[in-house]
Each structure stands twice: as structure tokens, then as C-alpha cells.
Scaffold this active site. Structure first.
Site, PDB file in Angstrom:
ATOM      1  N   PRO A 195     -60.079   5.226 -22.228  1.00  0.00           N
ATOM      2  CA  PRO A 195     -58.462   4.306 -23.279  1.00  0.00           C
ATOM      3  C   PRO A 195     -59.540   3.455 -23.310  1.00  0.00           C
ATOM      4  O   PRO A 195     -60.089   2.017 -22.409  1.00  0.00           O
ATOM      5  CB  PRO A 195     -57.218   4.940 -22.469  1.00  0.00           C
ATOM      6  CG  PRO A 195     -57.539   4.345 -21.607  1.00  0.00           C
ATOM      7  CD  PRO A 195     -58.523   4.896 -20.798  1.00  0.00           C
TER       8      PRO A 195
ATOM      9  N   GLN B 137     -51.668   6.261 -24.008  1.00  0.00           N
ATOM     10  CA  GLN B 137     -51.454   5.220 -23.167  1.00  0.00           C
ATOM     11  C   GLN B 137     -50.492   4.945 -23.306  1.00  0.00           C
ATOM     12  O   GLN B 137     -50.195   4.467 -24.687  1.00  0.00           O
ATOM     13  CB  GLN B 137     -52.566   4.698 -22.733  1.00  0.00           C
ATOM     14  CG  GLN B 137     -52.081   3.454 -21.158  1.00  0.00           C
ATOM     15  CD  GLN B 137     -53.849   2.760 -21.331  1.00  0.00           C
ATOM     16  OE1 GLN B 137     -53.706   1.901 -21.935  1.00  0.00           O
ATOM     17  NE2 GLN B 137     -54.592   3.297 -20.069  1.00  0.00           N
TER      18      GLN B 137
ATOM     19  N   CYS C 229     -55.535  -2.426 -17.943  1.00  0.00           N
ATOM     20  CA  CYS C 229     -56.821  -3.062 -18.657  1.00  0.00           C
ATOM     21  C   CYS C 229     -55.390  -4.261 -18.976  1.00  0.00           C
ATOM     22  O   CYS C 229     -54.061  -4.361 -18.598  1.00  0.00           O
ATOM     23  CB  CYS C 229     -56.960  -2.430 -20.003  1.00  0.00           C
ATOM     24  SG  CYS C 229     -56.681  -3.202 -20.926  1.00  0.00           S
TER      25      CYS C 229
ATOM     26  N   LYS D 288     -53.049   4.214 -14.614  1.00  0.00           N
ATOM     27  CA  LYS D 288     -54.668   4.170 -14.987  1.00  0.00           C
ATOM     28  C   LYS D 288     -54.179   2.602 -14.100  1.00  0.00           C
ATOM     29  O   LYS D 288     -53.476   1.844 -14.626  1.00  0.00           O
ATOM     30  CB  LYS D 288     -54.963   3.797 -16.446  1.00  0.00           C
ATOM     31  CG  LYS D 288     -55.967   3.564 -15.614  1.00  0.00           C
ATOM     32  CD  LYS D 288     -57.599   4.093 -16.961  1.00  0.00           C
ATOM     33  CE  LYS D 288     -58.894   3.678 -16.987  1.00  0.00           C
ATOM     34  NZ  LYS D 288     -58.581   1.932 -17.733  1.00  0.00           N
TER      35      LYS D 288
ATOM     36  N   ASN E  44     -63.248   5.568 -11.631  1.00  0.00           N
ATOM     37  CA  ASN E  44     -63.770   4.857 -13.414  1.00  0.00           C
ATOM     38  C   ASN E  44     -64.472   3.451 -12.778  1.00  0.00           C
ATOM     39  O   ASN E  44     -63.810   3.128 -12.162  1.00  0.00           O
ATOM     40  CB  ASN E  44     -62.303   4.667 -14.279  1.00  0.00           C
ATOM     41  CG  ASN E  44     -63.278   3.874 -15.243  1.00  0.00           C
ATOM     42  OD1 ASN E  44     -61.662   2.669 -14.840  1.00  0.00           O
ATOM     43  ND2 ASN E  44     -63.302   4.279 -16.148  1.00  0.00           N
ATOM     44  N   GLY E  45     -65.160   3.607 -13.924  1.00  0.00           N
ATOM     45  CA  GLY E  45     -65.968   1.563 -13.313  1.00  0.00           C
ATOM     46  C   GLY E  45     -67.429   2.165 -13.263  1.00  0.00           C
ATOM     47  O   GLY E  45     -68.268   2.743 -12.656  1.00  0.00           O
TER      48      GLY E  45
ATOM     49  N   GLY F 234     -66.970   4.504 -19.469  1.00  0.00           N
ATOM     50  CA  GLY F 234     -65.740   4.038 -20.945  1.00  0.00           C
ATOM     51  C   GLY F 234     -67.229   3.659 -22.146  1.00  0.00           C
ATOM     52  O   GLY F 234     -67.690   4.269 -22.521  1.00  0.00           O
ATOM     53  N   ARG F 235     -67.451   2.429 -21.363  1.00  0.00           N
ATOM     54  CA  ARG F 235     -68.873   1.991 -22.108  1.00  0.00           C
ATOM     55  C   ARG F 235     -69.726   2.762 -22.435  1.00  0.00           C
ATOM     56  O   ARG F 235     -70.258   2.636 -23.429  1.00  0.00           O
ATOM     57  CB  ARG F 235     -68.527   0.294 -21.553  1.00  0.00           C
ATOM     58  CG  ARG F 235     -67.797  -0.337 -22.027  1.00  0.00           C
ATOM     59  CD  ARG F 235     -67.706  -2.050 -20.903  1.00  0.00           C
ATOM     60  NE  ARG F 235     -67.691  -0.887 -19.552  1.00  0.00           N
ATOM     61  CZ  ARG F 235     -67.931  -1.899 -18.598  1.00  0.00           C
ATOM     62  NH1 ARG F 235     -68.679  -3.400 -18.570  1.00  0.00           N
ATOM     63  NH2 ARG F 235     -67.953  -1.699 -17.521  1.00  0.00           N
TER      64      ARG F 235
HETATM   65  C1  LIG Z   1     -63.068  -2.704 -25.654  1.00  0.00           C
HETATM   66  C2  LIG Z   1     -62.433  -1.879 -24.474  1.00  0.00           C
HETATM   67  C3  LIG Z   1     -60.976  -1.685 -24.263  1.00  0.00           C
HETATM   68  C4  LIG Z   1     -60.225  -0.826 -23.455  1.00  0.00           C
HETATM   69  N1  LIG Z   1     -59.168  -0.852 -23.737  1.00  0.00           N
HETATM   70  C5  LIG Z   1     -58.099  -0.173 -22.457  1.00  0.00           C
HETATM   71  C6  LIG Z   1     -56.812   0.608 -22.963  1.00  0.00           C
HETATM   72  O1  LIG Z   1     -56.302   0.286 -23.896  1.00  0.00           O
HETATM   73  N2  LIG Z   1     -56.544   0.558 -21.614  1.00  0.00           N
HETATM   74  C7  LIG Z   1     -57.027   0.788 -19.921  1.00  0.00           C
HETATM   75  O2  LIG Z   1     -56.374   1.684 -19.831  1.00  0.00           O
HETATM   76  N3  LIG Z   1     -58.332   0.341 -20.475  1.00  0.00           N
HETATM   77  C8  LIG Z   1     -59.122  -0.598 -21.778  1.00  0.00           C
HETATM   78  N4  LIG Z   1     -60.279  -0.862 -21.284  1.00  0.00           N
HETATM   79  C9  LIG Z   1     -61.182  -0.857 -19.691  1.00  0.00           C
HETATM   80  C10 LIG Z   1     -61.564   1.327 -20.323  1.00  0.00           C
HETATM   81  O3  LIG Z   1     -60.799   2.170 -19.722  1.00  0.00           O
HETATM   82  C11 LIG Z   1     -62.536   1.261 -18.397  1.00  0.00           C
HETATM   83  O4  LIG Z   1     -60.969   1.393 -17.107  1.00  0.00           O
HETATM   84  C12 LIG Z   1     -63.290   0.067 -18.003  1.00  0.00           C
HETATM   85  O5  LIG Z   1     -64.144  -0.194 -19.100  1.00  0.00           O
HETATM   86  C13 LIG Z   1     -63.950   0.800 -16.898  1.00  0.00           C
HETATM   87  O6  LIG Z   1     -64.721   1.504 -17.430  1.00  0.00           O
HETATM   88  P1  LIG Z   1     -66.462   2.086 -18.100  1.00  0.00           P
HETATM   89  O7  LIG Z   1     -67.571   0.438 -16.486  1.00  0.00           O
HETATM   90  O8  LIG Z   1     -66.965   3.394 -17.763  1.00  0.00           O
HETATM   91  O9  LIG Z   1     -66.617   1.539 -19.002  1.00  0.00           O
HETATM   92  C14 LIG Z   1     -61.029  -0.822 -21.577  1.00  0.00           C
HETATM   93  C15 LIG Z   1     -62.009  -1.535 -21.560  1.00  0.00           C
HETATM   94  C16 LIG Z   1     -63.398  -1.325 -22.979  1.00  0.00           C
HETATM   95  C17 LIG Z   1     -64.843  -1.640 -22.386  1.00  0.00           C
END
Ligand SMILES: Cc1cc2nc3c(=O)[nH]c(=O)nc-3n(C[C@H](O)[C@H](O)[C@H](O)COP(=O)(O)O)c2cc1C
Length: 356
Positions: free
Chosen positions: A23, A77, A107, A149, A210-211, A234-235
Site C-alpha cells: 500500500p 487499509q 508507515c 502491517k 517487505n522492504g 512497493g517502490r
Molecule cells: C509513497 C509511499 C506511500 C506509502 N504509503 C503507505 C501506506 O499508506 N500504508 C502503509 O502501510 N505503508 C505505506 N508505505 C510503505 C510501503 O507500503 C512499504 O512498506 C515501503 O515502501 C517498503 O517497501 P519497498 O521497499 O518495497 O518500497 C508507503 C511508501 C511509499 C514510498
């Protein structure tokens, strides 16, 4: 895909594979989730919806609660700091189609009722558990499973993911996702997976790692390292939603899929843009589409110059026309997307706080 794909179940919902879209507020709206699912993601969670009732009628929240035409299961969520409000938010979202409720303790979310929501809740385990119990009870009345989460903990000396996830499992949570960083870290440093592995080893319910998963190879390594049931990306999916199909193929066969053809990518992106404009309308749609276009071209030759030009365009029709023309020019020189090796800054930017 071969029969090697593991079957994952959240409550009554069987998922087609174990590759999840994370998310991301402001990113994983319905059009983007649908795109990722079409591109091979087995599961997607909505952007967070606040537990503040006074904001539910806002345009932003109603867009976030829009699941029209989305392939199930619909996971929403929610974020908040008060158990009764979170229970009410659970019921509200179930009435609007949520089939799974995900609690955000992962987050940095904004303050709700003068308290920090999201990952800040990990610092107050009693309150976190009170919220989990209230949400599980409200959801159970409708037969809806609840997932959680979280991060690895509050800070390096307070890594309580294991304790909190065990308590959550005991309270009836059906799945836990762990982002391998502490709240204090924000997005700095590298994700660690030892804590995720410890959580997986201790829990009976599915655990999601995740991460920093940004390639099929990394997904394989994280699955092996943690024993997790699924990975959440995510990213790395920003502008590259086909990472899910690439990862599914790699996990099933050990072979790397070639990059999509320029024509395929162009057509998928144009379709995504039309879906995006239809959710947000012309003005907001045109403005918020810019980031998706920027991500899509970011690590392609000439992408940065195109992104800057495209940001000056002021209508959705002009955006689509420019994107098509740019991809057609690229297609004259390359059959498949010619990714430059380096990942762009745009993909690694991580705001510290996301608007609710
Ligand atoms: C722009 C952005 C918005 C995010 N918004 C949420 C969110 O609404 N809820 C949440 O649980 N995590 C949020 N996250 C965290 C991601 O879900 C994820 O845990 C985090 O980016 C690490 O994963 P990644 O390295 O694959 O990006 C957000 C991350 C980014 C970059």
C-alpha cells in the site's frame, strides 16, 4: 505460470500467487492496483483510509474507498489511534465492499486525535493490541479477516515486531506483513530480514516480507532468507508494474523474462492513464498522472528530459499524445524497453509522512 506457485490464503480468500503490491498513499489507487494485478500481482491493498469519520465524505477518502471493477479480494487499509473509531472504520469499509481489513502499523501516518497513527502505534503495545482486538471483533461479525502491517519495531533497541505479531495472532489476525526497518529509520539504511524471519518462525498465520525488494532475484533471496509466505513490493513497482510478472516467472522457472516491448509498455501505460483520468477527473487526473509517467520513463534513455517537458503540459489529451509519441520514437530504435542500469532517484525517494 507453472504449478509451482504456492497457494496462499487469507481467511476464505485464496490468492493466485504470493507477490503483493505494497500500500502506498498517493500511488496505489484503484487504477494502479488494477494495473499491478493485470501485470501479475496476486494481491493489492488500498491506500490507507483514515478512521476519522469527519473525513469520510471528503473526495480523497471517497476515491480511496472506490473499488469499482477491481479484482477481488478487496483489501482496505485503515489508520487511526482509537479502538472504537477503528472498529467503526472497519464496519464502514466492509459496508463499502472491503473483504479484508488491513491495520496500518507500518508507515508514518499523520496524527489522528492528537496521537500519531501508523507505525507510531508500535511504541504503545497495549493500545496497539486494543485496536487490533476491536478491529478483529468488528470484522469477524461480517466474516472478514484482518491483517496487520508493521515495521520491525520502534527503534533499533525496541524491536518488538515478534512480541506484537504473536499478540496479534493470538487476537485473531489472519496475516502479518513486516517491513524490515524500524519506525525511527524512516526509509534510511537497508531493510533487514532477520526480524522478518524470526516472526515467520514463530507464527502459524501467513507472514509477508517487505522492504527493498526491487528485482525477481531479490524476491527469491528474501523468500529464502525469511521463509516468508509472500513478498510485498512497493517502490520498485512504481513505473514498472511488470515486476510482478517478471518475478512470478523467475520464481517458477529460474529464468528472467525479457523486458516488455516498447509497444506493450506504451499501450499498458496509456490504458492506465485513461483509467486514472476517469477516477480523478481532468484537472486532478492530469496533475497526478505526472508522477506515474515520470516513473515509467525514469530509467529509459531520454526519460528525464521527457519528464520535464511532459510536466509543462496542461491537458490529459496532450499527456497521452506526448507519451505515445515518445514511446513511438523510442520504439523506432528499440524493440524492448532499454532500461539503463542505474535505478533513478525518483524510485528511491520516500516521503517521511504521507497524507491521510
Ligand atoms: C509513497 C509511499 C506511500 C506509502 N504509503 C503507505 C501506506 O499508506 N500504508 C502503509 O502501510 N505503508 C505505506 N508505505 C510503505 C510501503 O507500503 C512499504 O512498506 C515501503 O515502501 C517498503 O517497501 P519497498 O521497499 O518495497 O518500497 C508507503 C511508501 C511509499 C514510498
Amino acid at each position: 505460470m507453472s504449478a509451482k506457485q504456492p497457494v496462499l490464503q487469507i481467511g476464505p480468500h485464496l490468492l493466485p500467487n504470493n507477490l503483493f503490491v505494497a500500500p502506498m498513499a498517493g500511488v496505489t489507487d484503484r487504477p494502479f492496483r488494477q494495473l499491478c494485478k493485470r501485470m501479475g500481482a496476486g494481491y493489492a491493498v488500498s491506500e490507507m483510509v483514515t478512521s476519522r469519520k469527519d473525513l469520510w465524505s471528503s473526495l480523497k477518502t471517497s476515491r480511496r474507498a472506490n473499488h469499482e471493477g477491481e479484482a477481488g479480494p478487496i483489501a482496505v487499509q485503515i489508520a487511526g489511534t482509537d479502538a472504537a473509531m477503528m472498529a467503526e472504520a472497519t464496519r464502514y469499509n466492509i459496508e463499502r465492499g472491503a473483504q479484508i481489513i488491513d491495520i496500518n502499523m507500518g508507515c508514518p501516518a499523520k496524527k489522528v486525535c492528537n496521537k500519531w497513527a501508523g507505525s507510531a502505534l508500535m511504541q504503545d503495545e497495549a493500545l496497539a493490541l486494543e485496536i487490533i482486538e476491536a478491529v478483529v471483533e468488528a470484522a469477524a461479525a461480517h466474516g472478514v479477516p484482518v491483517s496487520l502491517k508493521m515495521r520491525t519495531g520502534w527503534c533499533a533497541s525496541e524491536k518488538n515486531a515478534l512480541r506484537l505479531s504473536l499478540a496479534a495472532e493470538g487476537a485473531g489476525v489472519a496475516m502479518v506483513t513486516v517491513h524490515g526497518r524500524t519506525r525511527e529509520q524512516g526509509y534510511k539504511g537497508e531493510a533487514e530480514y532477520a526480524t522478518v524471519a524470526a516472526v515467520k518462525a514463530a507464527l502459524r498465520i501467513p507472514v509477508v516480507a517487505n522492504g527493498d525488494i526491487d528485482s525477481p532475484q531479490k524476491a527469491r533471496d528474501v523468500l529464502a532468507l525469511t521463509g516468508a509466505d509472500a513478498v510485498m513490493i512497493g517502490r520498485a513497482a512504481q513505473g514498472r508494474p511488470w515486476i510482478f510478472a517478471e518475478t512470478a516467472h523467475f520464481l517458477a522457472t529460474g529464468e528472467q523474462l525479457p523486458a516488455p516491448t516498447v509497444t506493450q509498455a506504451r499501450d499498458w501505460l496509456v490504458e492506465h492513464l485513461h483509467d486514472h483520468y476517469s477516477l480523478y477527473g481532468e484537472l486532478t487526473g492530469m496533475r497526478t498522472a505526472r508522477k506515474h509517467i515520470g516513473w515509467a520513463v525514469a530509467d529509459l534513455p531520454g526519460g528525464e528530459a521527457f519528464r520535464q517537458e511532459m510536466n509543462l503540459l496542461e491537458s490529459s489529451a496532450a499527456q497521452v499524445k506526448a507519451l505515445q509519441a515518445w514511446f513511438d520514437t523510442l520504439g523506432a530504435s528499440y524493440q524492448r524497453l532499454p532500461y539503463l542500469a542505474k535505478l533513478p532517484e525518483a524510485r528511491t525517494i520516500a516521503p517521511h509522512e504521507y497524507k491521510q
